[in-house]
Design a protein around this motif. Structure first.
Motif, PDB file in Angstrom:
ATOM      1  N   ASP A   7       0.835  -1.206   0.000  1.00  0.00           N
ATOM      2  CA  ASP A   7       0.000   0.000   0.000  1.00  0.00           C
ATOM      3  C   ASP A   7       0.870   1.257   0.000  1.00  0.00           C
ATOM      4  OD1 ASP A   7      -2.398  -1.480   0.104  1.00  0.00           O
ATOM      5  OD2 ASP A   7      -2.341  -1.535   2.300  1.00  0.00           O
ATOM      6  N   VAL A   8       1.886   1.250   0.840  1.00  0.00           N
ATOM      7  CA  VAL A   8       2.773   2.411   0.937  1.00  0.00           C
ATOM      8  C   VAL A   8       3.538   2.600  -0.371  1.00  0.00           C
ATOM      9  CG1 VAL A   8       4.741   3.410   2.164  1.00  0.00           C
ATOM     10  CG2 VAL A   8       2.956   2.214   3.437  1.00  0.00           C
ATOM     11  N   ALA A   9       3.972   1.510  -0.977  1.00  0.00           N
ATOM     12  CA  ALA A   9       4.675   1.602  -2.261  1.00  0.00           C
ATOM     13  C   ALA A   9       3.753   2.187  -3.327  1.00  0.00           C
ATOM     14  CB  ALA A   9       5.184   0.227  -2.680  1.00  0.00           C
ATOM     15  N   ARG A  10       2.486   1.793  -3.317  1.00  0.00           N
ATOM     16  CA  ARG A  10       1.531   2.319  -4.297  1.00  0.00           C
ATOM     17  C   ARG A  10       1.270   3.801  -4.050  1.00  0.00           C
ATOM     18  NH1 ARG A  10      -4.177   2.772  -5.151  1.00  0.00           N
ATOM     19  NH2 ARG A  10      -4.613   2.571  -7.373  1.00  0.00           N
ATOM     20  N   ILE A  11       1.115   4.183  -2.800  1.00  0.00           N
ATOM     21  CA  ILE A  11       0.905   5.596  -2.466  1.00  0.00           C
ATOM     22  C   ILE A  11       2.105   6.421  -2.920  1.00  0.00           C
ATOM     23  CG2 ILE A  11       0.702   7.231  -0.545  1.00  0.00           C
ATOM     24  CD1 ILE A  11      -0.936   5.004   0.903  1.00  0.00           C
ATOM     25  N   ILE A  17       6.877   9.895  -5.655  1.00  0.00           N
ATOM     26  CA  ILE A  17       8.051  10.063  -4.806  1.00  0.00           C
ATOM     27  C   ILE A  17       8.748   8.717  -4.675  1.00  0.00           C
ATOM     28  CG2 ILE A  17       7.219  12.059  -3.503  1.00  0.00           C
ATOM     29  CD1 ILE A  17       6.352  10.209  -1.290  1.00  0.00           C
ATOM     30  N   GLU A  18      10.038   8.775  -4.608  1.00  0.00           N
ATOM     31  CA  GLU A  18      10.828   7.557  -4.480  1.00  0.00           C
ATOM     32  C   GLU A  18      11.252   7.414  -3.024  1.00  0.00           C
ATOM     33  OE1 GLU A  18      14.983   5.787  -6.240  1.00  0.00           O
ATOM     34  OE2 GLU A  18      13.808   7.148  -7.480  1.00  0.00           O
ATOM     35  N   LEU A  19      10.961   6.258  -2.447  1.00  0.00           N
ATOM     36  CA  LEU A  19      11.290   6.013  -1.050  1.00  0.00           C
ATOM     37  C   LEU A  19      12.274   4.860  -0.937  1.00  0.00           C
ATOM     38  CD1 LEU A  19       7.722   6.159   0.568  1.00  0.00           C
ATOM     39  CD2 LEU A  19       9.432   7.963   0.529  1.00  0.00           C
ATOM     40  N   THR A  20      13.241   5.043  -0.061  1.00  0.00           N
ATOM     41  CA  THR A  20      14.143   3.938   0.256  1.00  0.00           C
ATOM     42  C   THR A  20      13.375   2.968   1.148  1.00  0.00           C
ATOM     43  OG1 THR A  20      14.979   4.966   2.267  1.00  0.00           O
ATOM     44  CG2 THR A  20      16.134   5.503   0.198  1.00  0.00           C
ATOM     45  N   GLN A  28       5.170   3.980   6.472  1.00  0.00           N
ATOM     46  CA  GLN A  28       4.128   3.018   6.830  1.00  0.00           C
ATOM     47  C   GLN A  28       3.724   3.201   8.292  1.00  0.00           C
ATOM     48  OE1 GLN A  28       5.189  -1.061   6.092  1.00  0.00           O
ATOM     49  NE2 GLN A  28       3.302  -1.857   6.980  1.00  0.00           N
ATOM     50  N   ASP A  29       4.704   3.335   9.180  1.00  0.00           N
ATOM     51  CA  ASP A  29       4.399   3.541  10.600  1.00  0.00           C
ATOM     52  C   ASP A  29       3.631   4.844  10.819  1.00  0.00           C
ATOM     53  OD1 ASP A  29       5.710   1.187  11.181  1.00  0.00           O
ATOM     54  OD2 ASP A  29       7.580   2.171  11.796  1.00  0.00           O
ATOM     55  N   GLU A  30       4.069   5.915  10.157  1.00  0.00           N
ATOM     56  CA  GLU A  30       3.413   7.212  10.337  1.00  0.00           C
ATOM     57  C   GLU A  30       1.990   7.199   9.775  1.00  0.00           C
ATOM     58  OE1 GLU A  30       5.989  10.186   8.691  1.00  0.00           O
ATOM     59  OE2 GLU A  30       7.485   9.939  10.272  1.00  0.00           O
ATOM     60  N   LEU A  31       1.823   6.626   8.590  1.00  0.00           N
ATOM     61  CA  LEU A  31       0.486   6.565   7.997  1.00  0.00           C
ATOM     62  C   LEU A  31      -0.449   5.686   8.823  1.00  0.00           C
ATOM     63  CD1 LEU A  31       1.422   6.342   4.217  1.00  0.00           C
ATOM     64  CD2 LEU A  31       0.301   8.254   5.373  1.00  0.00           C
ATOM     65  N   ASN A  32       0.059   4.580   9.332  1.00  0.00           N
ATOM     66  CA  ASN A  32      -0.768   3.727  10.186  1.00  0.00           C
ATOM     67  C   ASN A  32      -1.140   4.447  11.474  1.00  0.00           C
ATOM     68  OD1 ASN A  32      -1.193   1.439   8.600  1.00  0.00           O
ATOM     69  ND2 ASN A  32       0.817   0.612   9.121  1.00  0.00           N
ATOM     70  N   GLY A  33      -0.237   5.267  12.001  1.00  0.00           N
ATOM     71  CA  GLY A  33      -0.558   6.070  13.180  1.00  0.00           C
ATOM     72  C   GLY A  33      -1.671   7.066  12.892  1.00  0.00           C
ATOM     73  N   ILE A  34      -1.611   7.693  11.726  1.00  0.00           N
ATOM     74  CA  ILE A  34      -2.656   8.647  11.329  1.00  0.00           C
ATOM     75  C   ILE A  34      -3.992   7.924  11.174  1.00  0.00           C
ATOM     76  CG2 ILE A  34      -3.429  10.146   9.442  1.00  0.00           C
ATOM     77  CD1 ILE A  34      -0.403  10.830   9.034  1.00  0.00           C
TER      78      ILE A  34
END
Length: 102
Positions: A7-11, A17-20, A28-34
């Motif tokens: 899900d995070v990769a798709r977002i 944006i390219e994420l390491t 993922q942790d921050e979005l799950n917290g939100i």
């Protein structure tokens, strides 16, 4: 609802944006917290609670300062040309923008 790594990769792809892997894990942790906070807010019982136009209106009488929705500039061809001169691409008096929907 928890987001997984896919899900995070798709977002990230949709946001272009390219994420390491470390950034993806942190996101993922921050979005799950939100999302967890949103679930907690949705669980609150709001039955019979009047909606507020302003958070302080529950405690004090507040008059919102609204202005009338009125045109404040007179359109002119000179003004249009001036604004379109700033556009990266314009045709027939219109701004041209890249397609953003896949």
């Amino acid at each position: 609802m928890a987001l997984n790594e896919q899900d995070v990769a798709r977002i990230a792809r949709l946001a272009r944006i390219e994420l390491t892997p470390d950034q993806r894990s942190r996101a993922q942790d921050e979005l799950n917290g939100i999302l967890h906070l949103i679930e907690r807010l949705q669980a609150a019982d709001t039955e019979g609670v009047e909606p507020l136009a302003h958070p302080l209106s529950a405690h004090q009488d507040i008059a919102l300062r609204l202005r009338p929705d009125a045109v404040t500039e007179t359109p002119s061809e000179d003004r249009r040309a001036e604004l379109l001169a700033n556009a990266p691409d314009a045709r027939d008096g219109l701004f041209l923008v890249p397609k953003v929907i896949e």
